[in-house]
Design a protein around this motif. Structure first.
Motif, PDB file in Angstrom:
ATOM      1  N   PHE A  62       0.644  -1.075  -0.122  1.00  0.00           N
ATOM      2  CA  PHE A  62      -0.076  -0.098  -0.077  1.00  0.00           C
ATOM      3  C   PHE A  62       0.751   1.074   0.325  1.00  0.00           C
ATOM      4  N   MET A  63       0.627   1.793  -0.975  1.00  0.00           N
ATOM      5  CA  MET A  63       1.273   3.270  -0.937  1.00  0.00           C
ATOM      6  C   MET A  63       0.113   4.722  -1.152  1.00  0.00           C
ATOM      7  N   ARG A  64       1.127   5.319  -0.523  1.00  0.00           N
ATOM      8  CA  ARG A  64       0.120   6.878  -0.518  1.00  0.00           C
ATOM      9  C   ARG A  64       0.863   8.263  -0.286  1.00  0.00           C
ATOM     10  N   GLN A  65       0.789   9.174  -1.173  1.00  0.00           N
ATOM     11  CA  GLN A  65       1.347  10.454  -1.134  1.00  0.00           C
ATOM     12  C   GLN A  65       1.011  11.417  -0.719  1.00  0.00           C
ATOM     13  N   THR A  66       1.976  12.574  -0.182  1.00  0.00           N
ATOM     14  CA  THR A  66       1.446  13.810   0.822  1.00  0.00           C
ATOM     15  C   THR A  66       2.466  14.925  -0.066  1.00  0.00           C
ATOM     16  N   ALA A  67       2.208  16.036   0.118  1.00  0.00           N
ATOM     17  CA  ALA A  67       2.869  17.191   0.249  1.00  0.00           C
ATOM     18  C   ALA A  67       4.438  17.027  -0.246  1.00  0.00           C
ATOM     19  N   ASP A  68       4.827  15.946   0.959  1.00  0.00           N
ATOM     20  CA  ASP A  68       6.511  15.867   0.812  1.00  0.00           C
ATOM     21  C   ASP A  68       7.400  14.355   1.410  1.00  0.00           C
ATOM     22  N   LYS A  69       5.329  13.835   1.061  1.00  0.00           N
ATOM     23  CA  LYS A  69       6.660  12.707   1.771  1.00  0.00           C
ATOM     24  C   LYS A  69       5.679  11.680   0.733  1.00  0.00           C
ATOM     25  N   ILE A  70       6.389  10.300   1.136  1.00  0.00           N
ATOM     26  CA  ILE A  70       5.678   9.494   0.052  1.00  0.00           C
ATOM     27  C   ILE A  70       5.753   7.795   1.605  1.00  0.00           C
ATOM     28  N   TYR A  71       4.356   6.691   1.689  1.00  0.00           N
ATOM     29  CA  TYR A  71       4.165   6.333   2.540  1.00  0.00           C
ATOM     30  C   TYR A  71       3.702   5.148   1.888  1.00  0.00           C
ATOM     31  N   VAL A  72       4.832   3.828   2.536  1.00  0.00           N
ATOM     32  CA  VAL A  72       4.565   2.351   1.565  1.00  0.00           C
ATOM     33  C   VAL A  72       4.881   1.796   3.429  1.00  0.00           C
ATOM     34  N   VAL A  73       3.120   0.918   2.686  1.00  0.00           N
ATOM     35  CA  VAL A  73       3.148  -0.068   4.161  1.00  0.00           C
ATOM     36  C   VAL A  73       2.896  -1.394   3.471  1.00  0.00           C
ATOM     37  N   GLU A  74       3.771  -2.999   4.238  1.00  0.00           N
ATOM     38  CA  GLU A  74       3.673  -3.909   3.062  1.00  0.00           C
ATOM     39  C   GLU A  74       2.480  -4.674   4.927  1.00  0.00           C
ATOM     40  N   MET A  75       1.738  -5.157   3.751  1.00  0.00           N
ATOM     41  CA  MET A  75       0.845  -6.803   4.864  1.00  0.00           C
ATOM     42  C   MET A  75       1.059  -7.822   3.924  1.00  0.00           C
ATOM     43  N   THR A  76       1.234  -8.636   5.078  1.00  0.00           N
ATOM     44  CA  THR A  76       1.541  -9.999   4.133  1.00  0.00           C
ATOM     45  C   THR A  76       0.667 -11.085   5.410  1.00  0.00           C
ATOM     46  N   SER A  77       0.003 -12.277   4.549  1.00  0.00           N
ATOM     47  CA  SER A  77      -1.318 -13.017   4.745  1.00  0.00           C
ATOM     48  C   SER A  77      -0.833 -14.565   4.489  1.00  0.00           C
ATOM     49  N   GLU A  78      -1.786 -15.205   5.027  1.00  0.00           N
ATOM     50  CA  GLU A  78      -0.763 -16.812   4.337  1.00  0.00           C
ATOM     51  C   GLU A  78      -1.551 -17.212   3.162  1.00  0.00           C
ATOM     52  N   THR A  79      -2.982 -16.636   2.654  1.00  0.00           N
ATOM     53  CA  THR A  79      -3.655 -16.781   0.935  1.00  0.00           C
ATOM     54  C   THR A  79      -3.765 -16.006   0.504  1.00  0.00           C
ATOM     55  N   ASP A  80      -3.473 -15.859  -0.604  1.00  0.00           N
ATOM     56  CA  ASP A  80      -4.181 -14.605  -1.292  1.00  0.00           C
ATOM     57  C   ASP A  80      -6.101 -14.229  -1.777  1.00  0.00           C
ATOM     58  N   PHE A  81      -6.213 -14.599  -1.276  1.00  0.00           N
ATOM     59  CA  PHE A  81      -7.772 -15.332  -1.079  1.00  0.00           C
ATOM     60  C   PHE A  81      -8.363 -13.572   0.092  1.00  0.00           C
ATOM     61  N   VAL A  82      -7.405 -14.151   1.101  1.00  0.00           N
ATOM     62  CA  VAL A  82      -7.559 -13.012   1.901  1.00  0.00           C
ATOM     63  C   VAL A  82      -6.530 -11.905   1.626  1.00  0.00           C
ATOM     64  N   ALA A  83      -5.732 -11.892   1.065  1.00  0.00           N
ATOM     65  CA  ALA A  83      -5.347 -10.429   0.855  1.00  0.00           C
ATOM     66  C   ALA A  83      -6.044  -9.688  -0.248  1.00  0.00           C
TER      67      ALA A  83
END
Length: 277
Positions: A62-83
């Motif tokens: 997951f990524m998001r950009q504001t005026a002066d920053k870019i944020y990155v979050v990674e979430m993991t799960s066991e299956t792609d069904f849940v992801a």
């Protein structure tokens, strides 16, 4: 106190737990919905702890950009069904909200606690495996890209100008990185040990080529160096042929863009993100 179907449904709507689990919890708590909800959460947390050792090879960036920053979050799960579940995706956005609002630059307990909300529902091992924040200075252009698989992404920040043409170039560079997955930014970033290893591989290949045997040593040395240079150009971002113009390297397009906007440009950040790495 008798437990009705309406009571069970109401508890299920509140917790996301299964119908039988809700009925059992209400029965144990004599119909007290608040106590039953607490019980279900406690059981869910215990189950999450038991699943902590399971592999989590699926997930999303997951990524998001504001005026002066870019944020990155990674979430993991066991299956792609849940992801690919809507609640999992919504939780990723919540985690971004938390990161932005609190100014977090790494995974915190608050991230973990928030994720527990969905982990207890899906009964899978999940984690917030990455939180990063990339600065975008005032006189710079930043961009990010998440590929359609949601497992590959890139962030690029170009120093020297925040003109629209530079922003477009930064975005194109993100597409380039996601497509060509460079290992290094420039040749000078490549470890000497890696270069020596590649030389040994190319030398072994040349030794097996009968046509090479009769060539002078200086010619062989030139051919070897040429192979190494070609390989480095393939794995180094600035030396790769640009995704939108395969006649020019990334560094050449950087210079061309700088000339167009009247600025000296350089890469502050050019980073590939791959889920789990």
């Amino acid at each position: 106190m008798a437990v009705t179907a309406a009571d069970v449904k109401a508890l299920r709507d509140r917790t996301g737990a299964g119908m039988m689990e809700c009925k059992k919890a209400l029965t144990e708590c004599n119909g007290d919905a608040d106590a039953a909800e607490k019980l279900l959460k406690e059981k869910g947390l215990a189950a999450v702890a038991k699943r902590a050792e399971r592999a989590t090879s699926e997930g999303r960036l997951f990524m998001r950009q504001t005026a002066d920053k870019i944020y990155v979050v990674e979430m993991t799960s066991e299956t792609d069904f849940v992801a690919n579940n809507a609640e999992f995706v919504a939780m990723g956005e919540k985690l971004l909200d938390l990161t932005v609002s609190k100014g977090y630059t790494e995974v915190t307990q608050e991230h973990k606690d928030l994720l527990t909300e969905v982990a207890t529902k899906f009964r899978e091992n999940m984690s917030v495996s990455k939180v990063e924040v990339i600065d975008v200075p005032a006189n710079a252009a930043g961009a990010y890209y998440v590929h359609s698989d949601n497992k590959t992404g890139a962030v690029v920040v170009v120093n020297g100008s925040n003109a629209d043409d530079v922003k477009t170039f930064a975005k194109d560079c993100c597409l380039h990185i996601a497509a060509f997955t460079p290992s290094y930014l420039t040749k000078k970033d490549v470890p000497e040990s890696y270069i020596n290893e590649q030389k040994e591989i190319f030398q072994a290949q040349m030794d097996q080529d009968e046509k090479m045997a009769s060539k002078p040593q200086n010619v062989k040395d030139g051919i070897l160096q040429g192979k190494v240079n070609k390989h480095l150009a393939e794995i180094c971002f600035e030396d790769q042929m640009f995704v939108k113009d395969d006649k020019k390297s990334v560094s050449a397009k950087l210079a061309e863009t700088g000339k167009a906007v009247g600025a000296s440009l350089s890469f502050a950040t050019a980073k590939l993100y791959v889920l789990g790495k």
